[in-house]
Design a protein around this motif. Structure first.
Motif: not given
Length: 283
Positions: A154-160, A172-178
């Motif tokens: 499960l890739d958590c960076s793909k989920l909003a 676009d601004e907030r779904l960063s890896a950190e």
């Protein structure tokens, strides 16, 4: 470095043991504790990589606290228990991933499980699957207990999060890896719950890691998630989450302009939220 036991009824200290004196070797902190109630044992993982099976009752004699040493790694961070007909499988994560088969007589077997990076968090589902977060990264993985193979990711960076209005989210601004880094993990039944550094809670099917829903009740890290299991099947299991900065859902869809400047400060600090751990999808 010591292990203590407190009375649930009175919250008073019942007894304590200095782990360093009991096990010897170089000093090391306790990285994880795991209760194995059916065996009346506790697994104790030290950050230096040593793993012990100790008694959960007051030691009657000197030297009776530590029952056996399960294994030694370079580093340990987390533990999870999978029930078996005769005991438990204890999965230990750190610089690698290990599975130990335990019964009433002690350790019955041990095996190293392939993991591509360091395992920072572990949780066990009711079905024979173990869910893990590997650090660094933004992914959660599922392993089959039977085959010892990784079965899902499960890739958590793909989920909003679905709990946002157009005014409260900028993907676009907030779904960063950190921000999508996993900070907490647990399982209730066959559902996996994942907390992130951006304050999101992800609910997924544990064997397949298929996401069911994502919501963001906190401003920052979800630091802990604790299953609260009922004593009988007639009651619904609960989930307690602890995170930084509470985000009221109503204010995201019906903001009060007069209080908009005070929202962040009004709900700062750590909040514990209770959830019913079922019905995440409509019938």
């Amino acid at each position: 470095m010591s292990k203590t036991k407190e009375s649930v009824a009175t919250c008073a200290l019942a007894w304590s043991v200095r782990v360093q004196e009991a096990v010897g070797g170089a000093p090391s902190g306790v990285a994880a504790l795991l209760s194995l109630q059916k065996l009346q044992r506790v697994a104790v993982a030290l950050s230096c990589g040593r793993l012990f099976l100790v008694t959960s009752t007051r030691p009657e004699a000197e030297g009776s606290f530590v029952l056996s040493e399960l294994g030694a790694a370079t580093e340990l961070r987390c533990l999870a228990a999978v029930p078996t007909p005769h005991g438990f499988e204890v999965w230990a994560g750190g610089d690698g991933l290990w599975a130990y088969l335990l019964g009433a007589a002690g350790v019955c077997g041990a095996e190293r499980v392939r993991a591509d990076s360091a395992v920072a968090l572990l949780a066990a589902a009711d079905e024979p699957y173990v869910v893990a977060y590997c650090d660094p990264g933004v992914c959660v993985y599922a392993w089959s207990v039977l085959s010892r193979r990784q079965t899902a990711r499960l890739d958590c960076s793909k989920l909003a999060p679905c709990s946002e209005s157009l005014q409260s989210i900028s993907i676009d601004e907030r779904l960063s890896a950190e921000r999508c880094k996993v900070t907490s993990l647990c399982c209730v039944g066959n559902l996996a719950y994942v907390g992130t550094a951006w304050g999101c809670v992800i609910v997924a099917d544990a064997p397949t890691l298929r996401p069911l829903t994502v919501f963001r009740p906190y401003e920052q890290d979800v630091v802990a998630m604790v299953p609260l299991l009922p004593h009988d099947s007639s009651h619904t299991p609960m989930l307690a989450t602890l995170g930084s900065g509470y985000r009221p859902l109503l204010q995201r869809f019906a903001p009060n302009n007069q209080q908009s400047t005070n929202n962040a400060s009004a709900h700062s600090g750590f909040y514990c939220l209770l959830w019913r751990a079922h019905h995440w999808l409509p019938d």
